[in-house]
Design a protein around this motif. Structure first.
Motif, mmCIF file in Angstrom:
data_model
loop_
_atom_site.group_PDB
_atom_site.id
_atom_site.type_symbol
_atom_site.label_atom_id
_atom_site.label_comp_id
_atom_site.label_asym_id
_atom_site.label_seq_id
_atom_site.Cartn_x
_atom_site.Cartn_y
_atom_site.Cartn_z
ATOM 1 N N ALA A 1 5.702 -0.186 -4.817
ATOM 2 C CA ALA A 1 5.163 0.686 -5.868
ATOM 3 C C ALA A 1 5.666 2.112 -5.769
ATOM 4 N N ILE A 2 5.923 2.594 -4.563
ATOM 5 C CA ILE A 2 6.339 3.981 -4.386
ATOM 6 C C ILE A 2 7.690 4.257 -5.037
ATOM 7 N N ALA A 3 8.493 3.221 -5.256
ATOM 8 C CA ALA A 3 9.816 3.410 -5.863
ATOM 9 C C ALA A 3 9.719 3.971 -7.280
ATOM 10 N N GLY A 4 8.554 3.855 -7.884
ATOM 11 C CA GLY A 4 8.366 4.400 -9.236
ATOM 12 C C GLY A 4 8.040 5.875 -9.258
ATOM 13 N N ASN A 5 7.861 6.480 -8.092
ATOM 14 C CA ASN A 5 7.553 7.894 -8.020
ATOM 15 C C ASN A 5 8.811 8.728 -8.274
ATOM 16 N N LYS B 1 0.839 -1.202 0.000
ATOM 17 C CA LYS B 1 0.000 0.000 0.000
ATOM 18 C C LYS B 1 0.876 1.256 0.000
ATOM 19 N N SER B 2 2.078 1.132 -0.525
ATOM 20 C CA SER B 2 3.055 2.219 -0.404
ATOM 21 C C SER B 2 2.694 3.458 -1.211
ATOM 22 N N LEU B 3 1.756 3.356 -2.150
ATOM 23 C CA LEU B 3 1.370 4.542 -2.909
ATOM 24 C C LEU B 3 0.633 5.558 -2.044
#
Length: 536
Positions: A80-84, A26-28
Protein backbone atom coordinates in the motif's frame (compact mmCIF):
# COMPACT_ATOMS: atom_id res chain seq x y z
CA UNK A 1 26.57 -2.58 4.80
CA UNK A 2 27.40 -3.50 8.38
CA UNK A 3 26.07 -5.21 11.46
CA UNK A 4 24.27 -2.05 12.59
CA UNK A 5 24.69 0.56 9.84
CA UNK A 6 22.50 -0.34 6.86
CA UNK A 7 22.27 -3.92 8.08
CA UNK A 8 20.75 -6.46 5.72
CA UNK A 9 19.16 -8.35 8.65
CA UNK A 10 15.88 -6.38 8.95
CA UNK A 11 15.45 -6.38 5.16
CA UNK A 12 15.76 -10.17 5.00
CA UNK A 13 13.48 -10.64 8.02
CA UNK A 14 10.76 -8.49 6.48
CA UNK A 15 11.19 -10.01 3.03
CA UNK A 16 10.69 -13.46 4.48
CA UNK A 17 7.52 -12.61 6.36
CA UNK A 18 6.13 -10.64 3.40
CA UNK A 19 6.41 -13.82 1.35
CA UNK A 20 4.28 -15.96 3.66
CA UNK A 21 0.68 -16.77 2.80
CA UNK A 22 -0.70 -15.17 5.97
CA UNK A 23 1.13 -11.87 5.57
CA UNK A 24 -0.89 -8.70 6.28
CA UNK A 25 0.17 -5.45 4.59
CA UNK A 26 0.66 -2.81 7.29
CA UNK A 27 3.01 -0.68 5.21
CA UNK A 28 0.90 2.47 5.57
CA UNK A 29 2.55 2.84 8.97
CA UNK A 30 5.41 4.30 6.93
CA UNK A 31 3.07 7.04 5.74
CA UNK A 32 2.38 8.08 9.32
CA UNK A 33 6.08 7.92 10.15
CA UNK A 34 6.90 10.15 7.18
CA UNK A 35 4.17 12.56 8.23
CA UNK A 36 5.64 12.75 11.74
CA UNK A 37 9.10 13.41 10.33
CA UNK A 38 8.31 15.90 7.60
CA UNK A 39 5.07 17.65 8.51
CA UNK A 40 4.92 17.48 12.29
CA UNK A 41 8.62 17.86 13.05
CA UNK A 42 8.43 14.90 15.44
CA UNK A 43 11.35 12.56 14.91
CA UNK A 44 11.33 10.63 18.21
CA UNK A 45 8.69 7.88 18.25
CA UNK A 46 8.32 5.09 20.82
CA UNK A 47 5.60 2.52 20.14
CA UNK A 48 4.81 0.10 22.97
CA UNK A 49 2.70 -3.01 22.61
CA UNK A 50 2.38 -6.40 24.33
CA UNK A 51 4.71 -9.17 23.22
CA UNK A 52 4.14 -10.67 19.77
CA UNK A 53 1.83 -7.91 18.55
CA UNK A 54 3.93 -7.13 15.48
CA UNK A 55 6.45 -4.66 16.91
CA UNK A 56 9.50 -6.40 15.44
CA UNK A 57 7.82 -6.91 12.07
CA UNK A 58 7.11 -3.20 11.84
CA UNK A 59 10.62 -2.26 12.99
CA UNK A 60 12.09 -4.51 10.31
CA UNK A 61 9.80 -2.93 7.73
CA UNK A 62 10.88 0.60 8.69
CA UNK A 63 14.56 -0.34 8.43
CA UNK A 64 14.05 -2.23 5.16
CA UNK A 65 12.21 0.71 3.59
CA UNK A 66 14.54 3.53 4.56
CA UNK A 67 17.89 1.74 4.66
CA UNK A 68 20.45 1.29 1.91
CA UNK A 69 21.29 -2.34 2.68
CA UNK A 70 19.35 -3.79 -0.25
CA UNK A 71 17.14 -2.69 -3.12
CA UNK A 72 13.66 -3.01 -1.61
CA UNK A 73 11.79 -1.84 -4.71
CA UNK A 74 10.36 -5.24 -5.57
CA UNK A 75 9.49 -5.87 -1.93
CA UNK A 76 7.44 -2.69 -1.49
CA UNK A 77 6.09 -2.06 -4.99
CA UNK A 78 3.06 -4.29 -4.39
CA UNK A 79 2.30 -2.87 -0.94
CA UNK A 80 0.00 0.00 0.00
CA UNK A 81 2.83 2.43 0.73
CA UNK A 82 3.81 2.41 -2.96
CA UNK A 83 0.81 4.67 -3.60
CA UNK A 84 2.26 7.43 -1.44
CA UNK A 85 3.57 10.42 -3.39
CA UNK A 86 6.79 10.52 -1.35
CA UNK A 87 7.44 6.79 -1.68
CA UNK A 88 10.31 6.86 -4.18
CA UNK A 89 11.94 9.88 -2.56
CA UNK A 90 12.57 7.85 0.62
CA UNK A 91 12.87 4.22 -0.51
CA UNK A 92 16.44 3.09 0.30
CA UNK A 93 17.64 6.70 0.48
CA UNK A 94 18.69 6.89 4.14
CA UNK A 95 21.39 5.65 6.46
CA UNK A 96 19.73 3.38 9.00
CA UNK A 97 21.27 2.21 12.24
CA UNK A 98 19.29 -0.83 13.34
CA UNK A 99 19.68 -2.15 16.90
CA UNK A 100 17.91 -5.16 18.38
CA UNK A 101 18.55 -4.62 22.08
CA UNK A 102 17.52 -8.19 22.94
CA UNK A 103 20.73 -9.54 21.36
CA UNK A 104 23.77 -10.11 23.56
CA UNK A 105 27.44 -10.98 23.03
CA UNK A 106 28.59 -14.53 23.68
CA UNK A 107 28.93 -15.46 27.37
CA UNK A 108 27.80 -12.00 28.42
CA UNK A 109 27.93 -11.53 32.18
CA UNK A 110 27.83 -7.76 32.67
CA UNK A 111 26.54 -4.51 31.23
CA UNK A 112 29.97 -3.36 30.07
CA UNK A 113 30.25 -6.34 27.72
CA UNK A 114 26.68 -5.86 26.54
CA UNK A 115 26.89 -2.17 25.65
CA UNK A 116 30.47 -2.44 24.29
CA UNK A 117 29.25 -4.85 21.62
CA UNK A 118 26.74 -2.26 20.41
CA UNK A 119 29.04 0.75 20.54
CA UNK A 120 32.00 -1.08 18.99
CA UNK A 121 29.77 -2.53 16.28
CA UNK A 122 28.36 0.89 15.35
CA UNK A 123 31.81 2.51 15.39
CA UNK A 124 33.38 -0.19 13.22
CA UNK A 125 30.53 0.10 10.71
CA UNK A 126 30.97 3.87 10.57
CA UNK A 127 34.74 3.55 10.11
CA UNK A 128 34.26 1.24 7.12
CA UNK A 129 31.52 3.35 5.56
CA UNK A 130 33.44 6.63 5.98
CA UNK A 131 37.01 5.46 5.50
CA UNK A 132 38.00 8.88 4.14
CA UNK A 133 37.48 10.49 7.57
CA UNK A 134 40.07 8.46 9.51
CA UNK A 135 37.59 7.59 12.25
CA UNK A 136 39.01 6.58 15.63
CA UNK A 137 36.75 3.74 16.76
CA UNK A 138 37.66 4.11 20.43
CA UNK A 139 35.67 7.35 20.62
CA UNK A 140 32.00 7.58 21.60
CA UNK A 141 29.54 6.71 18.84
CA UNK A 142 27.78 10.06 19.18
CA UNK A 143 31.01 11.98 18.77
CA UNK A 144 31.83 10.05 15.60
CA UNK A 145 28.39 10.66 14.11
CA UNK A 146 28.54 14.33 15.05
CA UNK A 147 31.81 14.61 13.11
CA UNK A 148 30.31 12.80 10.11
CA UNK A 149 27.41 15.24 10.13
CA UNK A 150 29.81 18.20 10.34
CA UNK A 151 31.98 16.93 7.49
CA UNK A 152 29.37 15.50 5.13
CA UNK A 153 25.99 16.76 6.35
CA UNK A 154 24.68 13.19 6.53
CA UNK A 155 22.01 12.14 9.01
CA UNK A 156 20.94 8.78 10.39
CA UNK A 157 17.64 7.01 11.05
CA UNK A 158 17.70 4.89 14.20
CA UNK A 159 15.44 1.83 14.35
CA UNK A 160 15.60 0.28 17.81
CA UNK A 161 13.69 -2.88 18.64
CA UNK A 162 13.06 -4.27 22.14
CA UNK A 163 14.49 -1.13 23.73
CA UNK A 164 13.53 -2.38 27.22
CA UNK A 165 15.01 -5.89 26.87
CA UNK A 166 18.12 -4.93 28.81
CA UNK A 167 16.08 -4.35 31.96
CA UNK A 168 15.03 -8.00 32.05
CA UNK A 169 18.59 -9.36 31.87
CA UNK A 170 19.68 -11.04 35.09
CA UNK A 171 23.05 -9.29 35.35
CA UNK A 172 21.70 -5.73 35.06
CA UNK A 173 22.03 -3.59 38.20
CA UNK A 174 20.34 -0.31 39.07
CA UNK A 175 23.55 1.50 38.14
CA UNK A 176 23.54 -0.32 34.79
CA UNK A 177 20.00 0.86 34.11
CA UNK A 178 21.02 4.44 34.71
CA UNK A 179 24.07 4.01 32.47
CA UNK A 180 21.90 2.56 29.70
CA UNK A 181 19.49 5.50 29.82
CA UNK A 182 22.46 7.86 29.69
CA UNK A 183 23.76 5.95 26.65
CA UNK A 184 20.45 6.43 24.81
CA UNK A 185 20.30 10.07 25.81
CA UNK A 186 23.87 10.70 24.63
CA UNK A 187 23.22 8.87 21.38
CA UNK A 188 19.91 10.51 20.48
CA UNK A 189 18.81 13.55 22.45
CA UNK A 190 19.32 16.88 20.75
CA UNK A 191 21.56 15.42 18.06
CA UNK A 192 21.53 17.15 14.68
CA UNK A 193 22.48 13.87 12.99
CA UNK A 194 19.25 12.16 14.11
CA UNK A 195 16.75 12.18 11.26
CA UNK A 196 14.36 9.75 12.96
CA UNK A 197 14.42 7.56 16.07
CA UNK A 198 11.84 4.79 15.83
CA UNK A 199 11.81 2.71 19.02
CA UNK A 200 9.65 -0.22 20.19
CA UNK A 201 9.20 -2.12 23.42
CA UNK A 202 6.64 -3.65 25.75
CA UNK A 203 6.76 -1.18 28.61
CA UNK A 204 6.71 2.62 28.45
CA UNK A 205 9.85 4.70 28.81
CA UNK A 206 8.55 6.07 32.11
CA UNK A 207 8.84 2.56 33.57
CA UNK A 208 12.57 3.10 33.71
CA UNK A 209 13.16 6.78 33.09
CA UNK A 210 11.86 8.98 35.85
CA UNK A 211 13.75 12.07 34.71
CA UNK A 212 14.42 13.86 31.46
CA UNK A 213 16.77 11.36 29.82
CA UNK A 214 14.37 10.36 27.05
CA UNK A 215 11.60 12.93 27.34
CA UNK A 216 12.04 13.87 23.68
CA UNK A 217 10.11 10.74 22.68
CA UNK A 218 6.38 10.70 21.99
CA UNK A 219 5.01 7.39 23.28
CA UNK A 220 2.16 5.47 21.66
CA UNK A 221 0.50 2.65 23.60
CA UNK A 222 -2.50 0.57 22.55
CA UNK A 223 -5.03 1.64 25.17
CA UNK A 224 -4.76 5.43 25.20
CA UNK A 225 -3.11 6.59 21.93
CA UNK A 226 -5.02 6.50 18.65
CA UNK A 227 -2.11 7.10 16.30
CA UNK A 228 -0.53 3.94 14.85
CA UNK A 229 -3.27 1.78 16.44
CA UNK A 230 -4.32 0.06 13.21
CA UNK A 231 -0.83 -1.26 12.47
CA UNK A 232 -0.53 -3.65 15.41
CA UNK A 233 -2.94 -6.57 15.66
CA UNK A 234 -5.39 -7.77 13.00
CA UNK A 235 -8.77 -6.23 12.23
CA UNK A 236 -11.91 -8.24 11.44
CA UNK A 237 -11.56 -7.57 7.71
CA UNK A 238 -7.90 -8.64 7.75
CA UNK A 239 -8.76 -11.88 9.53
CA UNK A 240 -11.58 -12.44 7.01
CA UNK A 241 -9.02 -12.36 4.21
CA UNK A 242 -6.60 -14.63 6.05
CA UNK A 243 -9.39 -17.09 6.76
CA UNK A 244 -10.29 -17.30 3.08
CA UNK A 245 -6.64 -18.02 2.23
CA UNK A 246 -6.63 -20.70 4.93
CA UNK A 247 -9.93 -22.23 3.84
CA UNK A 248 -8.92 -22.49 0.18
CA UNK A 249 -5.38 -23.67 0.84
CA UNK A 250 -5.89 -26.17 3.66
CA UNK A 251 -6.89 -29.80 3.30
CA UNK A 252 -9.73 -30.52 5.73
CA UNK A 253 -9.87 -27.13 7.51
CA UNK A 254 -10.51 -27.71 11.22
CA UNK A 255 -11.11 -24.10 12.30
CA UNK A 256 -14.21 -21.97 11.78
CA UNK A 257 -14.21 -18.22 11.39
CA UNK A 258 -16.28 -17.89 14.56
CA UNK A 259 -13.75 -19.91 16.53
CA UNK A 260 -11.00 -17.49 15.54
CA UNK A 261 -13.09 -14.66 16.95
CA UNK A 262 -13.81 -16.49 20.21
CA UNK A 263 -10.20 -17.50 20.77
CA UNK A 264 -8.18 -14.49 19.63
CA UNK A 265 -10.36 -11.36 19.21
CA UNK A 266 -11.32 -8.93 21.94
CA UNK A 267 -8.54 -6.38 22.26
CA UNK A 268 -9.66 -2.79 21.89
CA UNK A 269 -7.60 0.12 20.56
CA UNK A 270 -7.91 3.73 21.65
CA UNK A 271 -9.89 4.30 18.45
CA UNK A 272 -12.51 1.84 19.69
CA UNK A 273 -11.62 -0.79 17.10
CA UNK A 274 -11.51 -4.47 18.00
CA UNK A 275 -8.35 -6.34 17.08
CA UNK A 276 -7.10 -9.92 17.15
CA UNK A 277 -3.88 -11.23 18.60
CA UNK A 278 -1.80 -11.51 15.38
CA UNK A 279 0.63 -14.21 16.46
CA UNK A 280 -2.14 -16.52 17.64
CA UNK A 281 -4.21 -16.09 14.48
CA UNK A 282 -1.27 -16.86 12.19
CA UNK A 283 -0.14 -19.84 14.29
CA UNK A 284 -3.65 -21.30 14.44
CA UNK A 285 -4.19 -21.01 10.67
CA UNK A 286 -0.71 -22.37 9.95
CA UNK A 287 -1.17 -25.36 12.26
CA UNK A 288 -4.86 -25.85 11.40
CA UNK A 289 -5.45 -26.02 15.14
CA UNK A 290 -6.72 -23.75 17.89
CA UNK A 291 -4.39 -23.45 20.85
CA UNK A 292 -2.97 -21.07 23.47
CA UNK A 293 -0.11 -19.86 21.28
CA UNK A 294 0.42 -16.44 22.86
CA UNK A 295 -0.01 -17.23 26.53
CA UNK A 296 2.31 -20.23 26.24
CA UNK A 297 5.12 -18.25 24.60
CA UNK A 298 6.33 -16.12 27.50
CA UNK A 299 6.41 -15.58 31.26
CA UNK A 300 3.27 -14.32 32.99
CA UNK A 301 4.27 -15.07 36.58
CA UNK A 302 5.24 -11.46 37.27
CA UNK A 303 1.83 -9.90 36.73
CA UNK A 304 -0.09 -12.75 38.35
CA UNK A 305 2.24 -12.40 41.32
CA UNK A 306 0.69 -9.00 41.97
CA UNK A 307 -2.79 -10.48 41.82
CA UNK A 308 -1.86 -13.15 44.35
CA UNK A 309 -0.47 -10.49 46.66
CA UNK A 310 -3.54 -8.29 46.57
CA UNK A 311 -6.22 -10.92 46.93
CA UNK A 312 -8.62 -8.88 49.05
CA UNK A 313 -8.99 -6.15 46.43
CA UNK A 314 -9.02 -8.14 43.22
CA UNK A 315 -10.51 -11.58 43.77
CA UNK A 316 -14.16 -10.52 43.52
CA UNK A 317 -13.32 -8.61 40.34
CA UNK A 318 -11.65 -11.70 38.92
CA UNK A 319 -14.84 -13.67 39.55
CA UNK A 320 -16.81 -11.07 37.60
CA UNK A 321 -14.30 -10.90 34.74
CA UNK A 322 -14.09 -14.67 34.41
CA UNK A 323 -17.88 -14.69 34.14
CA UNK A 324 -17.62 -12.24 31.25
CA UNK A 325 -18.38 -9.00 33.10
CA UNK A 326 -16.17 -5.89 32.66
CA UNK A 327 -14.81 -4.11 35.74
CA UNK A 328 -14.48 -0.30 36.00
CA UNK A 329 -11.02 1.23 36.54
CA UNK A 330 -9.25 4.55 36.30
CA UNK A 331 -6.57 3.60 33.80
CA UNK A 332 -3.09 4.63 34.86
CA UNK A 333 -0.92 4.29 31.79
CA UNK A 334 2.28 4.41 33.78
CA UNK A 335 1.23 2.23 36.71
CA UNK A 336 3.93 -0.19 35.63
CA UNK A 337 6.51 2.39 36.64
CA UNK A 338 5.97 1.47 40.28
CA UNK A 339 8.21 -1.09 41.92
CA UNK A 340 5.17 -2.69 43.53
CA UNK A 341 1.61 -2.59 42.28
CA UNK A 342 -0.61 -2.16 45.31
CA UNK A 343 -4.01 -0.90 44.18
CA UNK A 344 -6.54 -2.41 41.80
CA UNK A 345 -6.10 0.43 39.34
CA UNK A 346 -2.34 -0.07 39.27
CA UNK A 347 -2.63 -3.83 38.84
CA UNK A 348 -5.25 -3.69 36.10
CA UNK A 349 -3.48 -0.86 34.28
CA UNK A 350 -0.29 -2.91 34.19
CA UNK A 351 -2.24 -5.93 32.93
CA UNK A 352 -3.59 -3.82 30.06
CA UNK A 353 -0.02 -2.85 29.14
CA UNK A 354 1.04 -6.50 29.20
CA UNK A 355 -1.97 -7.52 27.08
CA UNK A 356 -3.57 -9.63 29.81
CA UNK A 357 -6.68 -7.45 29.91
CA UNK A 358 -8.32 -5.15 27.39
CA UNK A 359 -9.54 -1.63 28.14
CA UNK A 360 -12.68 -0.07 26.70
CA UNK A 361 -15.08 2.61 27.94
CA UNK A 362 -13.23 2.93 31.27
CA UNK A 363 -13.66 -0.79 31.91
CA UNK A 364 -11.27 -3.73 31.81
CA UNK A 365 -12.19 -7.26 30.78
CA UNK A 366 -10.67 -10.55 29.67
CA UNK A 367 -10.46 -10.25 25.88
CA UNK A 368 -10.82 -13.82 24.60
CA UNK A 369 -10.74 -17.54 25.28
CA UNK A 370 -6.97 -17.74 25.06
CA UNK A 371 -6.63 -15.35 28.01
CA UNK A 372 -9.71 -16.75 29.74
CA UNK A 373 -7.98 -20.12 29.90
CA UNK A 374 -5.08 -18.46 31.71
CA UNK A 375 -7.42 -16.90 34.27
CA UNK A 376 -9.22 -20.21 34.72
CA UNK A 377 -5.86 -21.79 35.46
CA UNK A 378 -5.17 -19.07 38.02
CA UNK A 379 -8.45 -19.72 39.82
CA UNK A 380 -8.04 -23.49 39.82
CA UNK A 381 -4.42 -23.60 40.99
CA UNK A 382 -3.85 -20.76 43.45
CA UNK A 383 -5.08 -21.47 46.95
CA UNK A 384 -4.17 -17.91 47.99
CA UNK A 385 -7.41 -16.87 46.28
CA UNK A 386 -9.26 -18.34 49.26
CA UNK A 387 -12.98 -18.91 48.69
CA UNK A 388 -12.58 -18.40 44.93
CA UNK A 389 -10.11 -21.27 44.76
CA UNK A 390 -12.32 -23.46 46.97
CA UNK A 391 -15.35 -22.88 44.78
CA UNK A 392 -13.41 -23.43 41.59
CA UNK A 393 -12.25 -26.77 42.97
CA UNK A 394 -15.90 -27.70 43.53
CA UNK A 395 -16.74 -27.00 39.89
CA UNK A 396 -15.98 -30.53 38.66
CA UNK A 397 -18.44 -31.91 41.22
CA UNK A 398 -21.01 -29.32 40.13
CA UNK A 399 -20.74 -30.33 36.49
CA UNK A 400 -21.00 -34.03 37.29
CA UNK A 401 -24.04 -33.40 39.50
CA UNK A 402 -25.71 -31.45 36.69
CA UNK A 403 -25.10 -34.18 34.11
CA UNK A 404 -26.49 -36.72 36.58
CA UNK A 405 -29.54 -34.57 37.43
CA UNK A 406 -28.47 -34.47 41.08
CA UNK A 407 -30.19 -31.21 42.03
CA UNK A 408 -29.59 -31.67 45.75
CA UNK A 409 -25.82 -31.63 45.28
CA UNK A 410 -26.13 -28.67 42.92
CA UNK A 411 -28.07 -26.68 45.52
CA UNK A 412 -25.60 -27.71 48.24
CA UNK A 413 -22.64 -26.34 46.25
CA UNK A 414 -24.50 -23.11 45.49
CA UNK A 415 -25.33 -22.71 49.18
CA UNK A 416 -21.66 -23.19 49.99
CA UNK A 417 -20.83 -20.45 47.51
CA UNK A 418 -23.41 -18.07 48.89
CA UNK A 419 -22.30 -18.55 52.48
CA UNK A 420 -18.95 -16.86 51.85
CA UNK A 421 -18.27 -13.29 52.91
CA UNK A 422 -17.91 -11.96 49.38
CA UNK A 423 -20.12 -9.04 48.26
CA UNK A 424 -20.29 -10.74 44.86
CA UNK A 425 -22.78 -13.15 46.41
CA UNK A 426 -25.16 -10.46 47.65
CA UNK A 427 -27.25 -11.15 44.52
CA UNK A 428 -28.32 -7.55 44.02
CA UNK A 429 -28.83 -8.47 40.39
CA UNK A 430 -28.57 -11.48 38.13
CA UNK A 431 -25.02 -10.36 37.26
CA UNK A 432 -23.83 -11.51 40.68
CA UNK A 433 -25.81 -14.74 40.43
CA UNK A 434 -24.34 -15.33 36.96
CA UNK A 435 -20.82 -14.72 38.32
CA UNK A 436 -21.31 -17.36 41.01
CA UNK A 437 -22.80 -19.86 38.57
CA UNK A 438 -19.89 -19.28 36.22
CA UNK A 439 -17.43 -19.92 39.04
CA UNK A 440 -19.03 -23.15 40.21
CA UNK A 441 -19.01 -24.43 36.62
CA UNK A 442 -15.41 -23.37 35.96
CA UNK A 443 -14.17 -26.92 35.33
CA UNK A 444 -16.74 -27.28 32.54
CA UNK A 445 -14.57 -25.09 30.33
CA UNK A 446 -12.20 -28.00 29.80
CA UNK A 447 -15.03 -29.88 28.09
CA UNK A 448 -17.33 -27.10 26.89
CA UNK A 449 -17.29 -23.74 25.18
CA UNK A 450 -19.34 -21.66 27.60
CA UNK A 451 -21.17 -18.65 26.17
CA UNK A 452 -22.98 -15.93 28.14
CA UNK A 453 -26.16 -14.20 26.92
CA UNK A 454 -26.01 -16.14 23.66
CA UNK A 455 -28.71 -15.47 21.05
CA UNK A 456 -30.77 -18.63 20.84
CA UNK A 457 -34.28 -19.37 19.56
CA UNK A 458 -36.57 -16.39 20.27
CA UNK A 459 -34.39 -14.64 22.84
CA UNK A 460 -31.20 -14.55 24.85
CA UNK A 461 -30.22 -17.35 27.19
CA UNK A 462 -28.00 -16.87 30.26
CA UNK A 463 -25.54 -19.69 29.53
CA UNK A 464 -25.07 -22.24 26.78
CA UNK A 465 -22.50 -25.02 27.19
CA UNK A 466 -21.37 -26.24 23.77
CA UNK A 467 -19.66 -29.62 24.15
CA UNK A 468 -16.22 -30.13 22.60
CA UNK A 469 -17.16 -33.75 21.88
CA UNK A 470 -20.11 -34.17 19.51
CA UNK A 471 -21.87 -36.94 21.44
CA UNK A 472 -21.53 -35.26 24.86
CA UNK A 473 -24.47 -33.63 26.62
CA UNK A 474 -25.19 -30.00 25.79
CA UNK A 475 -26.43 -27.67 28.53
CA UNK A 476 -28.75 -24.65 28.40
CA UNK A 477 -28.79 -22.82 31.72
CA UNK A 478 -31.25 -20.13 32.76
CA UNK A 479 -31.08 -18.09 35.99
CA UNK A 480 -33.91 -16.64 38.05
CA UNK A 481 -33.09 -14.34 40.95
CA UNK A 482 -36.32 -14.38 42.92
CA UNK A 483 -38.05 -16.83 40.57
CA UNK A 484 -38.23 -20.61 40.45
CA UNK A 485 -36.13 -23.18 38.56
CA UNK A 486 -39.34 -24.53 37.03
CA UNK A 487 -40.04 -21.13 35.44
CA UNK A 488 -36.45 -20.99 34.23
CA UNK A 489 -36.76 -24.36 32.49
CA UNK A 490 -40.13 -23.39 31.05
CA UNK A 491 -38.55 -20.25 29.58
CA UNK A 492 -35.93 -22.42 27.89
CA UNK A 493 -38.74 -24.42 26.31
CA UNK A 494 -40.96 -21.47 25.41
CA UNK A 495 -38.11 -19.55 23.81
CA UNK A 496 -36.95 -22.68 21.99
CA UNK A 497 -33.32 -22.13 23.00
CA UNK A 498 -32.49 -25.69 21.96
CA UNK A 499 -32.47 -24.57 18.32
CA UNK A 500 -28.79 -23.78 18.86
CA UNK A 501 -28.10 -27.50 18.84
CA UNK A 502 -30.51 -28.63 16.13
CA UNK A 503 -28.58 -27.38 13.11
CA UNK A 504 -30.09 -25.76 10.03
CA UNK A 505 -32.93 -27.37 8.11
CA UNK A 506 -31.62 -30.20 5.96
CA UNK A 507 -28.32 -30.38 7.84
CA UNK A 508 -27.21 -33.00 10.30
CA UNK A 509 -27.49 -31.94 13.97
CA UNK A 510 -24.37 -30.30 15.37
CA UNK A 511 -24.55 -32.44 18.51
CA UNK A 512 -25.84 -35.96 19.08
CA UNK A 513 -25.89 -36.07 22.89
CA UNK A 514 -28.69 -35.04 25.20
CA UNK A 515 -29.75 -31.42 25.58
CA UNK A 516 -30.20 -30.54 29.23
CA UNK A 517 -32.36 -27.62 30.35
CA UNK A 518 -31.02 -26.38 33.69
CA UNK A 519 -32.87 -23.87 35.85
CA UNK A 520 -31.19 -22.23 38.85
CA UNK A 521 -32.95 -19.78 41.16
CA UNK A 522 -32.35 -17.99 44.43
CA UNK A 523 -35.12 -17.03 46.83
CA UNK A 524 -34.26 -13.92 48.89
CA UNK A 525 -37.08 -14.72 51.30
CA UNK A 526 -36.03 -18.30 52.02
CA UNK A 527 -32.36 -17.50 51.36
CA UNK A 528 -31.89 -20.72 49.45
CA UNK A 529 -31.12 -22.00 45.97
CA UNK A 530 -33.25 -24.36 43.94
CA UNK A 531 -32.29 -26.29 40.84
CA UNK A 532 -34.04 -28.26 38.14
CA UNK A 533 -32.56 -30.38 35.33
CA UNK A 534 -34.71 -31.65 32.48
CA UNK A 535 -33.85 -33.44 29.25
CA UNK A 536 -35.34 -31.65 26.23
Amino acid sequence: MGRYLNSRVPFEAYREIAGTRFFVDKSLLLEDVLSSMEMDGQKYLCITRPRRFGKSVMANMVAAFFGRAADAGKLFEGLAIAGNGHYKAHLNKHNVIYIDFSEMPRDCTNYTQYIARIQDGINNDLARAYDDLSIVTARASWDIMADIFQEKGEKFIFVMDEWDAVFHMSFITQEDKEAYLLFLKSLLKGKAYVELAYMTGVLPIAKYSGGSELNMFLEYDMATKKKFSEYFGFSDSEVDKLFEIYRKGTDEPAITREELRIWYDGYCTAKGKRIYNPRSVVCALTDNELSNYWTSSGPYDEIFYYIRNNIQDVRDDIVLMVSGEPVPIALQGYAVTRTELKTKNQIYSAMVVYGLLTYENKMVSIPNKELMDKFNELLLNNDSLGYVYNLARESERMLNATLAGDTDTMAEILEFAHNTESPVFSYNSEIELAAVVNLVYLAARDRYRVEREDKAGKGYVDFIFYPEVKNADAIILELKAGGTPKKAVQQIKDKNYALRFKGKMGEKPKYTGRILAVGISYSPKRKEHSCKVEVL
